[in-house]
Design a protein around this motif. Structure first.
Motif, mmCIF file in Angstrom:
data_model
loop_
_atom_site.group_PDB
_atom_site.id
_atom_site.type_symbol
_atom_site.label_atom_id
_atom_site.label_comp_id
_atom_site.label_asym_id
_atom_site.label_seq_id
_atom_site.Cartn_x
_atom_site.Cartn_y
_atom_site.Cartn_z
ATOM 1 N N UNK A 197 0.576 -1.561 0.287
ATOM 2 C CA UNK A 197 0.170 -0.041 -0.271
ATOM 3 C C UNK A 197 0.530 1.025 0.023
ATOM 4 N N UNK A 198 1.525 1.677 -1.715
ATOM 5 C CA UNK A 198 2.442 2.374 -1.603
ATOM 6 C C UNK A 198 1.656 3.404 -1.888
ATOM 7 N N UNK A 199 1.550 5.509 -1.206
ATOM 8 C CA UNK A 199 0.936 6.312 -1.847
ATOM 9 C C UNK A 199 2.396 6.982 -2.085
ATOM 10 N N UNK A 200 3.363 6.917 -1.943
ATOM 11 C CA UNK A 200 4.480 7.781 -3.134
ATOM 12 C C UNK A 200 4.588 7.090 -4.653
ATOM 13 N N UNK A 201 4.190 8.068 -5.351
ATOM 14 C CA UNK A 201 4.358 7.385 -6.859
ATOM 15 C C UNK A 201 5.465 7.784 -6.828
ATOM 16 N N UNK A 202 6.745 7.979 -6.209
ATOM 17 C CA UNK A 202 8.241 8.740 -7.138
ATOM 18 C C UNK A 202 8.847 6.987 -6.241
ATOM 19 N N UNK A 203 8.378 6.158 -5.731
ATOM 20 C CA UNK A 203 9.239 4.931 -4.903
ATOM 21 C C UNK A 203 9.041 3.661 -6.095
ATOM 22 N N UNK A 204 10.355 2.798 -6.218
ATOM 23 C CA UNK A 204 9.585 1.561 -6.687
ATOM 24 C C UNK A 204 8.641 0.620 -6.961
ATOM 25 N N UNK A 205 7.985 0.577 -8.175
ATOM 26 C CA UNK A 205 7.115 -0.715 -7.964
ATOM 27 C C UNK A 205 6.781 -1.230 -9.160
ATOM 28 N N UNK A 206 8.130 -1.880 -9.903
ATOM 29 C CA UNK A 206 8.012 -2.627 -10.839
ATOM 30 C C UNK A 206 8.322 -3.831 -10.694
ATOM 31 N N UNK A 207 7.852 -5.018 -11.422
ATOM 32 C CA UNK A 207 8.311 -6.492 -10.939
ATOM 33 C C UNK A 207 6.906 -6.738 -10.887
ATOM 34 N N UNK A 208 6.070 -6.784 -11.352
ATOM 35 C CA UNK A 208 4.893 -7.881 -10.702
ATOM 36 C C UNK A 208 4.556 -8.476 -11.986
ATOM 37 N N UNK A 209 4.935 -7.793 -13.155
ATOM 38 C CA UNK A 209 4.295 -8.609 -14.563
ATOM 39 C C UNK A 209 5.617 -9.487 -14.631
ATOM 40 N N UNK A 210 6.459 -9.075 -14.193
ATOM 41 C CA UNK A 210 7.534 -10.423 -14.400
ATOM 42 C C UNK A 210 7.395 -11.006 -13.871
ATOM 43 N N UNK A 211 6.736 -11.308 -12.286
ATOM 44 C CA UNK A 211 6.737 -12.534 -11.366
ATOM 45 C C UNK A 211 6.036 -12.961 -11.668
ATOM 46 N N UNK A 212 3.982 -12.572 -12.707
ATOM 47 C CA UNK A 212 3.594 -13.345 -13.455
ATOM 48 C C UNK A 212 4.358 -13.885 -14.084
ATOM 49 N N UNK A 213 5.320 -13.605 -15.351
ATOM 50 C CA UNK A 213 5.499 -13.884 -16.489
ATOM 51 C C UNK A 213 6.473 -15.779 -15.575
#
Length: 258
Positions: A197-213
């Motif tokens: 639950x991250x409200x700071x848009x500047x922080x890292x949020x990458x990776x979930x699509x790769x995890x699904x892959x």
């Protein structure tokens, strides 16, 4: 006296508004640069990755949260380094891996408790196996140190388990890796992404699509094609232009489905 108080209040208000505008400018620039990098990574386009890096370079001039900007510059370099693996261009891998490590060193000097910096350091240290096999023990020690710091400062970071899972996926079973050992790590990663639950848009949020892959790849290996298709679809819902999903994973799926 009233005029003096009014002047002070006006100056304070002006300073506050200036600071708020600077914060807003920084956030907008970071979100835009992050999206540029994501698009470049989805397309696996080296030139676009370099352009995204240029955006982050310009953000450095704002002199705000430079530790975070240097992290993203290192992330750009990491992704560029991976483009060298396709052609086994070890000079390119080494160039961008070392550049990324140097940028992370700057980031960590400013903010030594930022868990994502150590997760990215893990990825960059793993890269060194491509061109420095003669330094295997040193690399293992550096990876281990980065892992320990990553877990210490952010034990529920999903990218930690994703990076560990990917490394395990590509490590031969004889050396402690293999798909069966990678799968639980990737599953843990997906679970933790769901708790963010991250409200700071500047922080890292990458990776979930790769995890699904990678979960799709694990399912393909196990012959569980309906589950593999489900994971692919979840990844594509996040990144419909992902070359990883539409190319490599889809190819593996199609071959298994024959």
């Amino acid at each position: 006296m009233k005029k003096t108080i009014l002047l002070v209040l006006l100056l304070v208000s002006f300073g506050l508004n200036t600071a708020l505008k600077a914060d807003d400018d920084f956030t907008k620039a970071m979100v835009k640069a992050k999206q540029s990098l994501k698009t470049a990574v989805d397309k696996y386009d080296e030139k676009e990755m370099i352009k995204a890096g240029g955006q982050f370079e310009r953000i450095l001039q704002l002199k705000k949260n430079t530790w975070l900007v240097n992290y993203y510059l290192a992330l750009c370099d990491y992704n560029i380094s991976t483009t060298g693996m396709e052609k086994k261009d070890n000079d390119k891998i080494k160039k961008y891996t070392q550049s990324g490590l140097d940028l992370l060193e700057k980031s960590i000097l400013e903010r030594d408790n930022f868990g994502d910096a150590y997760v990215l350091k893990m990825s960059l240290e793993y890269n060194r196996f491509q061109y420095e096999m003669d330094k295997m023990q040193t690399i293992i020690a550096d990876v281990t140190a980065a892992e320990e710091s990553a877990k210490k400062y952010d034990p529920t970071n999903p990218r930690f388990y994703l990076v560990k899972g990917i490394a395990t996926y590509f490590t031969p079973a004889a050396f402690g890796g293999g798909i069966d050992k990678a799968q639980p790590l990737i599953e843990k990663s997906i679970e933790l992404y769901g708790l963010i639950k991250n409200s700071d848009e500047t922080l890292p949020d990458w990776g979930l699509d790769a995890a699904y892959g990678y979960m799709a790849l694990c399912m393909i290996d196990a012959g569980k094609l309906p589950e593999a298709k489900s994971y692919m679809d979840k990844g594509l819902a996040i990144s419909p232009d992902s070359k990883m999903l539409t190319g490599w994973v889809k190819k593996q799926y199609d071959e298994k489905a024959k």
